[in-house]
Design a protein around this motif. Structure first.
Motif, short mmCIF file in Angstrom:
data_model
loop_
_atom_site.label_atom_id
_atom_site.label_comp_id
_atom_site.label_asym_id
_atom_site.label_seq_id
_atom_site.Cartn_x
_atom_site.Cartn_y
_atom_site.Cartn_z
N PHE A 28 1.06 -1.42 0.04
CA PHE A 28 -0.19 -0.18 0.12
C PHE A 28 1.12 0.65 0.12
CE2 PHE A 28 -3.17 -2.83 1.11
CZ PHE A 28 -3.99 -2.38 0.48
N THR A 29 1.60 1.50 -0.69
CA THR A 29 2.78 2.40 -0.72
C THR A 29 3.41 2.76 0.09
OG1 THR A 29 1.56 3.50 -2.14
CG2 THR A 29 3.53 4.69 -1.28
N ASP A 30 3.18 3.04 1.87
CA ASP A 30 3.30 3.72 3.42
C ASP A 30 3.17 2.73 3.87
OD1 ASP A 30 0.53 3.82 2.61
OD2 ASP A 30 0.69 5.73 4.19
N PHE A 31 3.05 1.40 3.47
CA PHE A 31 2.63 0.47 4.84
C PHE A 31 2.50 -1.13 3.76
CE2 PHE A 31 -2.26 1.49 4.43
CZ PHE A 31 -2.65 0.44 4.20
N GLU A 32 2.88 -2.16 4.27
CA GLU A 32 2.07 -3.63 3.94
C GLU A 32 1.36 -4.09 4.16
OE1 GLU A 32 4.85 -7.16 1.84
OE2 GLU A 32 5.35 -5.69 3.04
N LEU A 33 0.07 -4.69 3.64
CA LEU A 33 -0.95 -5.12 4.58
C LEU A 33 -0.65 -7.20 3.79
CD1 LEU A 33 -3.45 -4.57 5.46
CD2 LEU A 33 -4.92 -4.92 3.28
N PHE A 34 -1.15 -7.76 5.40
CA PHE A 34 -0.78 -9.39 5.10
C PHE A 34 -2.31 -10.08 5.21
CE2 PHE A 34 2.92 -7.64 6.68
CZ PHE A 34 4.47 -8.35 5.15
N PHE A 35 -2.65 -10.95 4.22
CA PHE A 35 -4.31 -11.64 5.23
C PHE A 35 -3.14 -13.21 4.92
CE2 PHE A 35 -6.31 -8.59 2.95
CZ PHE A 35 -7.61 -8.16 3.46
N VAL A 38 -8.00 -15.78 5.74
CA VAL A 38 -9.50 -15.95 4.91
C VAL A 38 -9.48 -16.79 5.58
CG1 VAL A 38 -9.82 -14.59 2.84
CG2 VAL A 38 -8.01 -14.56 3.58
N GLN A 39 -11.20 -16.07 6.08
CA GLN A 39 -12.44 -17.01 6.35
C GLN A 39 -13.17 -17.46 4.98
OE1 GLN A 39 -14.07 -13.13 7.86
NE2 GLN A 39 -15.46 -14.37 7.90
N SER A 40 -13.56 -18.84 5.25
CA SER A 40 -13.84 -19.50 4.23
C SER A 40 -15.04 -19.36 4.81
CB SER A 40 -13.82 -21.02 4.65
OG SER A 40 -13.82 -21.67 6.12
N ASP A 41 -16.11 -19.08 5.26
CA ASP A 41 -17.42 -18.98 5.67
C ASP A 41 -17.87 -17.26 6.16
OD1 ASP A 41 -20.51 -18.83 6.90
OD2 ASP A 41 -19.92 -20.89 5.12
N PRO A 42 -19.22 -16.94 5.96
CA PRO A 42 -18.73 -15.54 6.44
C PRO A 42 -19.85 -16.19 8.27
CG PRO A 42 -21.15 -15.75 5.03
CD PRO A 42 -20.13 -17.21 4.95
N HIS A 43 -19.50 -16.91 8.70
CA HIS A 43 -20.19 -17.05 9.91
C HIS A 43 -18.85 -17.81 10.60
CE1 HIS A 43 -24.40 -16.28 8.32
NE2 HIS A 43 -24.49 -17.34 8.05
N ALA A 44 -18.04 -18.12 9.82
CA ALA A 44 -16.54 -18.41 10.79
C ALA A 44 -15.79 -17.71 11.12
CB ALA A 44 -15.97 -18.73 9.62
N SER A 45 -15.22 -17.52 12.02
CA SER A 45 -13.93 -16.48 12.32
C SER A 45 -13.63 -15.72 11.64
CB SER A 45 -12.68 -17.42 13.15
OG SER A 45 -12.89 -17.94 14.27
N ALA A 46 -13.34 -14.50 11.58
CA ALA A 46 -12.85 -13.41 10.38
C ALA A 46 -11.79 -13.45 10.26
CB ALA A 46 -13.17 -12.12 11.45
N SER A 47 -11.45 -12.52 9.61
CA SER A 47 -9.63 -13.60 8.75
C SER A 47 -8.72 -12.95 9.50
CB SER A 47 -10.31 -12.08 7.68
OG SER A 47 -10.80 -12.77 6.39
N ARG A 48 -7.49 -13.48 10.14
CA ARG A 48 -6.93 -12.20 10.62
C ARG A 48 -5.72 -11.46 9.32
NH1 ARG A 48 -6.18 -17.69 12.55
NH2 ARG A 48 -4.84 -18.25 11.56
N VAL A 49 -5.53 -10.19 9.93
CA VAL A 49 -5.21 -9.15 9.40
C VAL A 49 -4.02 -8.98 10.00
CG1 VAL A 49 -4.91 -7.78 7.62
CG2 VAL A 49 -6.52 -9.08 7.96
N ARG A 50 -2.70 -8.71 9.21
CA ARG A 50 -1.52 -7.69 9.95
C ARG A 50 -0.86 -6.35 8.88
NH1 ARG A 50 3.36 -10.21 9.70
NH2 ARG A 50 2.85 -11.32 8.29
N ALA A 51 -0.88 -5.42 9.43
CA ALA A 51 -0.14 -4.34 8.57
C ALA A 51 0.73 -3.52 9.50
CB ALA A 51 -1.25 -2.89 8.63
N ILE A 52 1.65 -4.04 8.11
CA ILE A 52 3.51 -3.22 9.09
C ILE A 52 3.68 -2.20 7.86
CG2 ILE A 52 6.21 -3.76 9.49
CD1 ILE A 52 5.19 -6.56 9.22
N ARG A 53 3.55 -0.89 9.58
CA ARG A 53 4.57 0.22 8.52
C ARG A 53 5.67 1.16 9.31
NH1 ARG A 53 1.48 4.89 6.96
NH2 ARG A 53 0.15 4.07 7.58
N PRO A 54 6.91 0.73 7.64
CA PRO A 54 8.33 1.31 8.05
C PRO A 54 8.41 2.12 9.90
CG PRO A 54 7.69 1.17 6.26
CD PRO A 54 6.51 1.26 7.05
N TRP A 55 9.74 2.13 10.53
CA TRP A 55 9.36 3.66 11.36
C TRP A 55 9.74 4.28 10.43
CZ3 TRP A 55 8.44 2.53 16.46
CH2 TRP A 55 8.55 0.70 16.57
#
Length: 194
Positions: A28-35, A38-55
């Motif tokens: 995303f230019t100023d940060f990186e987004l990681f999935f 990814v949840q396999s069903d709308p009723h499953a546990s939500a997708s786990r996501v990380r965002a890393i912004r450089p110092w």
């Protein structure tokens, strides 16, 4: 980000399981987004996501030279700030520890930068993907929340330092108890936060 948008556009109205195709990392230019998951069903546990912004982008690299307690307070403050912004959209959730300041993994300081960890319920209509809504959420709203929580010019720095100094004070007071052979007691009838 363009790669993620292109992938999501192809998923409009497909079966929810097709969201699995977005697993991976996106620039995303100023940060990186990681999935990461990814949840396999709308009723499953939500997708786990990380965002890393450089110092180098955050303006907060001075936090790395602070005490462990100050850093713990800063991570907590950033997590609460991000959670407050993310609360505007009920698709994003952040694990917080309530009133207590504990060292959680919602925000991590790494050598690369500030890492935010959270969950996203990817939009759906029944079991059909709502890609346009997902694009709006992930590429428009989410970057704003991430920026407001991880850029020095966006954060309440006075509030952050006050919060961090309170955590340092608590640690210093607790250390003095043992050093001086003291104990702390809670008086009968005390009203404590729950």
């Amino acid at each position: 980000m363009d790669l993620l948008i292109a992938k999501l556009k192809k998923l409009e109205k497909q079966n929810y399981r097709a969201y699995q195709q977005i697993k991976g990392s996106y620039d995303f230019t100023d940060f990186e987004l990681f999935f990461d998951h990814v949840q396999s069903d709308p009723h499953a546990s939500a997708s786990r996501v990380r965002a890393i912004r450089p110092w180098s982008v955050t303006g907060l690299s001075w936090l790395k030279d602070s005490s462990q307690e100050f850093q713990q307070g800063a991570r907590d403050f950033i997590a609460r700030t991000f959670a407050r912004y993310a609360a505007q959209d009920n698709h994003i959730s952040v694990a917080l520890t309530g009133q207590t300041v504990l060292d959680s993994t919602a925000v991590v300081f790494t050598d690369q930068g500030i890492e935010l960890r959270f969950r996203i319920n990817l939009p759906a209509d029944g079991r059909s993907i709502l890609a346009k809504k997902a694009i709006n959420l992930i590429t428009f709203h989410l970057p704003k929340y991430i920026r407001k929580a991880t850029l020095e010019r966006e954060l309440d720095i006075a509030g952050l330092t006050t919060h961090c100094h309170a955590i340092e004070d608590q640690a210093a007071l607790r250390a003095q108890l043992e050093e001086n052979g003291l104990c702390a007691f809670v008086a009968n009838g005390s009203v404590l936060p729950s």
